[in-house]
Every structure is written in C-alpha cells, then in structure tokens.
Design a protein around this motif. Structure first.
Motif, mmCIF file in Angstrom:
data_model
loop_
_atom_site.group_PDB
_atom_site.id
_atom_site.type_symbol
_atom_site.label_atom_id
_atom_site.label_comp_id
_atom_site.label_asym_id
_atom_site.label_seq_id
_atom_site.Cartn_x
_atom_site.Cartn_y
_atom_site.Cartn_z
ATOM 1 N N ASP A 91 -0.062 9.662 -6.836
ATOM 2 C CA ASP A 91 1.489 9.795 -6.764
ATOM 3 C C ASP A 91 2.244 8.683 -6.811
ATOM 4 O O ASP A 91 3.046 8.541 -7.574
ATOM 5 C CB ASP A 91 2.082 10.941 -5.412
ATOM 6 C CG ASP A 91 1.357 12.384 -5.806
ATOM 7 O OD1 ASP A 91 0.764 12.654 -6.709
ATOM 8 O OD2 ASP A 91 1.440 13.145 -4.771
ATOM 9 N N GLN A 92 1.616 7.683 -5.678
ATOM 10 C CA GLN A 92 2.283 6.488 -5.892
ATOM 11 C C GLN A 92 2.530 5.721 -7.286
ATOM 12 O O GLN A 92 3.220 5.244 -7.960
ATOM 13 C CB GLN A 92 1.643 5.621 -4.930
ATOM 14 C CG GLN A 92 2.127 4.065 -4.950
ATOM 15 C CD GLN A 92 3.488 4.111 -4.361
ATOM 16 O OE1 GLN A 92 4.208 4.806 -3.556
ATOM 17 N NE2 GLN A 92 4.478 3.346 -5.206
ATOM 18 N N ALA A 93 1.155 5.708 -7.771
ATOM 19 C CA ALA A 93 0.814 4.978 -9.092
ATOM 20 C C ALA A 93 1.821 5.588 -10.377
ATOM 21 O O ALA A 93 2.415 5.018 -10.935
ATOM 22 C CB ALA A 93 -0.531 5.029 -9.640
ATOM 23 N N THR A 94 1.759 7.001 -10.296
ATOM 24 C CA THR A 94 2.313 7.739 -11.353
ATOM 25 C C THR A 94 3.779 7.649 -11.353
ATOM 26 O O THR A 94 4.332 7.405 -12.358
ATOM 27 C CB THR A 94 1.942 9.104 -11.235
ATOM 28 O OG1 THR A 94 2.152 9.906 -10.413
ATOM 29 C CG2 THR A 94 0.387 9.393 -12.075
ATOM 30 N N SER A 95 4.461 7.447 -10.096
ATOM 31 C CA SER A 95 5.969 7.615 -9.891
ATOM 32 C C SER A 95 6.290 6.012 -10.051
ATOM 33 O O SER A 95 7.236 6.102 -10.822
ATOM 34 C CB SER A 95 6.249 8.213 -8.762
ATOM 35 O OG SER A 95 5.806 7.339 -7.469
ATOM 36 N N GLN A 96 5.477 5.342 -9.600
ATOM 37 C CA GLN A 96 5.857 3.673 -9.935
ATOM 38 C C GLN A 96 5.976 3.200 -11.423
ATOM 39 O O GLN A 96 6.738 2.629 -11.752
ATOM 40 C CB GLN A 96 5.115 3.058 -8.975
ATOM 41 C CG GLN A 96 5.641 1.492 -8.860
ATOM 42 C CD GLN A 96 4.721 0.605 -7.721
ATOM 43 O OE1 GLN A 96 3.793 1.224 -7.164
ATOM 44 N NE2 GLN A 96 5.105 -0.430 -7.528
ATOM 45 N N ALA A 140 1.572 2.589 0.490
ATOM 46 C CA ALA A 140 2.188 1.111 0.439
ATOM 47 C C ALA A 140 1.394 -0.130 -0.289
ATOM 48 O O ALA A 140 2.068 -0.832 -0.825
ATOM 49 C CB ALA A 140 2.540 0.695 2.068
ATOM 50 N N LYS A 141 0.199 -0.039 0.302
ATOM 51 C CA LYS A 141 -0.716 -1.205 -0.380
ATOM 52 C C LYS A 141 -0.652 -1.180 -2.033
ATOM 53 O O LYS A 141 -0.629 -2.163 -2.592
ATOM 54 C CB LYS A 141 -2.025 -1.166 0.099
ATOM 55 C CG LYS A 141 -2.151 -1.937 1.638
ATOM 56 C CD LYS A 141 -3.391 -1.412 2.269
ATOM 57 C CE LYS A 141 -4.624 -2.113 1.680
ATOM 58 N NZ LYS A 141 -5.877 -1.827 2.610
ATOM 59 N N LEU A 142 -0.857 0.038 -2.710
ATOM 60 C CA LEU A 142 -0.919 0.059 -3.935
ATOM 61 C C LEU A 142 0.522 -0.281 -4.644
ATOM 62 O O LEU A 142 0.488 -0.914 -5.568
ATOM 63 C CB LEU A 142 -1.313 1.753 -4.330
ATOM 64 C CG LEU A 142 -1.499 2.184 -5.706
ATOM 65 C CD1 LEU A 142 -2.491 1.006 -6.280
ATOM 66 C CD2 LEU A 142 -1.744 3.405 -6.034
ATOM 67 N N ARG A 143 1.673 0.193 -3.972
ATOM 68 C CA ARG A 143 2.828 -0.076 -4.318
ATOM 69 C C ARG A 143 3.043 -1.798 -4.402
ATOM 70 O O ARG A 143 3.484 -2.466 -5.453
ATOM 71 C CB ARG A 143 4.096 0.483 -3.407
ATOM 72 C CG ARG A 143 5.426 0.198 -4.224
ATOM 73 C CD ARG A 143 6.490 0.599 -3.260
ATOM 74 N NE ARG A 143 6.227 0.710 -1.779
ATOM 75 C CZ ARG A 143 6.341 -0.011 -0.962
ATOM 76 N NH1 ARG A 143 6.947 -1.174 -1.209
ATOM 77 N NH2 ARG A 143 6.054 0.209 0.570
ATOM 78 N N LYS A 144 2.550 -2.318 -3.386
ATOM 79 C CA LYS A 144 2.662 -4.026 -3.262
ATOM 80 C C LYS A 144 1.708 -4.468 -4.486
ATOM 81 O O LYS A 144 2.082 -5.383 -5.318
ATOM 82 C CB LYS A 144 2.145 -4.386 -1.872
ATOM 83 C CG LYS A 144 3.048 -4.616 -1.006
ATOM 84 C CD LYS A 144 2.557 -5.032 0.172
ATOM 85 C CE LYS A 144 3.356 -4.863 1.281
ATOM 86 N NZ LYS A 144 2.627 -5.262 2.401
ATOM 87 N N LEU A 145 0.350 -3.931 -4.877
ATOM 88 C CA LEU A 145 -0.387 -4.554 -5.836
ATOM 89 C C LEU A 145 0.353 -4.144 -7.141
ATOM 90 O O LEU A 145 0.267 -5.222 -7.817
ATOM 91 C CB LEU A 145 -1.565 -3.631 -5.805
ATOM 92 C CG LEU A 145 -2.546 -3.819 -6.986
ATOM 93 C CD1 LEU A 145 -3.216 -5.222 -6.946
ATOM 94 C CD2 LEU A 145 -3.711 -2.821 -6.873
ATOM 95 N N ILE A 146 0.918 -3.123 -7.376
ATOM 96 C CA ILE A 146 1.497 -2.839 -8.795
ATOM 97 C C ILE A 146 2.899 -3.905 -8.684
ATOM 98 O O ILE A 146 2.939 -4.330 -9.980
ATOM 99 C CB ILE A 146 2.091 -1.364 -8.807
ATOM 100 C CG1 ILE A 146 0.668 -0.398 -8.873
ATOM 101 C CG2 ILE A 146 2.889 -1.195 -10.069
ATOM 102 C CD1 ILE A 146 0.776 0.949 -8.982
ATOM 103 N N ASN A 147 3.475 -4.007 -7.999
ATOM 104 C CA ASN A 147 4.457 -4.988 -7.896
ATOM 105 C C ASN A 147 4.399 -6.392 -8.257
ATOM 106 O O ASN A 147 4.773 -7.101 -9.019
ATOM 107 C CB ASN A 147 5.339 -4.814 -6.739
ATOM 108 C CG ASN A 147 6.461 -3.818 -6.317
ATOM 109 O OD1 ASN A 147 6.702 -3.005 -7.563
ATOM 110 N ND2 ASN A 147 6.738 -3.699 -5.333
ATOM 111 N N SER A 148 2.830 -6.727 -7.680
ATOM 112 C CA SER A 148 2.592 -8.141 -7.939
ATOM 113 C C SER A 148 2.047 -8.105 -9.337
ATOM 114 O O SER A 148 2.226 -9.218 -9.877
ATOM 115 C CB SER A 148 1.486 -8.522 -6.860
ATOM 116 O OG SER A 148 0.282 -8.064 -7.104
#
Ligand code: FES
Length: 160
Positions: A91-96, A140-148
């Motif tokens: 869900d995090q990856a698809t929404s981000q 949260a870790k995945l969000r940070k990874l995608i942001n970086s």
C-alpha cells in the motif's frame, strides 16, 4: 524497439536452440525485458518454436516480459511476510508512486513488483530495491527509501 542490438546478439547463433537461455539473458540485459518482437526473432533464428521461447521466458523470474522502471521495488507477499504486514508495504509503495504492481511510472523510473518469496522469510517483511533486500521493512522505512531514490532521480535529471 531498436533491432540492431538484437541482430548482434543473434549473430552466429543461427539454428542453435541450445543457446536459448543465453540469448534471453543477453536480450534481458540490453533491453531490460524480453520484447515480443525479440521473441519472434529469437524463435526464427535459433529454430525454437515461439511457444517454447515464451514458455522459458515466462518461467524464469530473471526474465521480464514487460518493461520495468530503473528502480524496481519488489514487495514480498509470501506467507511469512504477509502475516508481518507485507500488504502495508505494498500500500505504501503503490500510494507513494501512484502505480500498481506490474506498472511503471510515467517517467520510467519506478516499477513495483510483488513476489511470493524472496528466500529470507525469517527477516520479513521484505521489500527490495533492484534486488537489494530490505529486511524487517516498515511502511516508514519504505517511504524513506523511495524518497531517497526520488532524490537520486532528481539529481540525475538535473545533471542530464
Ligand atoms: S515469504 Fe517473504 S521472504 Fe519468504
């Protein structure tokens, strides 16, 4: 699809069906996936029925039948990861990223895949980026990874 590289991959391999996997690896490496047009040429050149080329290309995870992004986010949804919250990662990856599994972002930079096991069940939930495993992953870790990774993309665009 630019055929000149495919021609050079197939050069000297005419009527050599045993070369199929090696040719598929070369095509995957150059194009990032196995285009349908390439499968037809491989079939004709190696003398392997098209259905067999497709069967081999679709059997092995190493071969992609569709283009992927430069950064492939893979979320494991096997049982061990699923019970530890893999769906929240998906869900995090698809929404981000605004795409579904199997899709590529419009800029061609990201794609999302989900798989049934990445072989590190005890460390789940697992999400990987271009094959680099992230263990005990959280949204949260995945969000940070995608942001970086997004910051890397912006740097590349700036320097292009
Ligand atoms: S179930 Fe996720 S690594 Fe095995």
């Amino acid at each position: 699809m630019n055929l000149s590289k495919l021609e050079s991959i197939l050069k000297g391999r005419s009527s050599q069906p045993h070369q199929l996997i090696e040719v598929l690896h070369d095509v995957q490496e150059h194009y990032g996936y196995i285009p349908e047009e390439a499968m037809r040429e491989i079939s004709k050149t190696l003398g392997v029925p098209l259905i067999e080329v497709y069967r081999v290309a679709s059997f092995y995870k190493a071969f992609k039948l569709k283009p992927t992004g430069k950064y492939v986010i893979t979320v494991c949804n096997g049982t061990a990861c699923h019970v530890r919250g893999a769906q929240l990662l998906l869900d995090q990856a698809t929404s981000q990223l605004g795409i579904k599994p199997g899709e590529v972002t419009d800029d061609g930079m990201f794609s999302i895949e989900h798989v049934n096991c990445l072989g590190a069940c005890a460390l789940g939930p697992i999400a990987s980026e271009n094959g680099t495993l992230g263990h005990h992953m959280t949204p949260a870790k995945l969000r940070k990874l995608i942001n970086s990774l997004n910051r890397e993309v912006k740097k590349e665009v700036k320097h292009a």
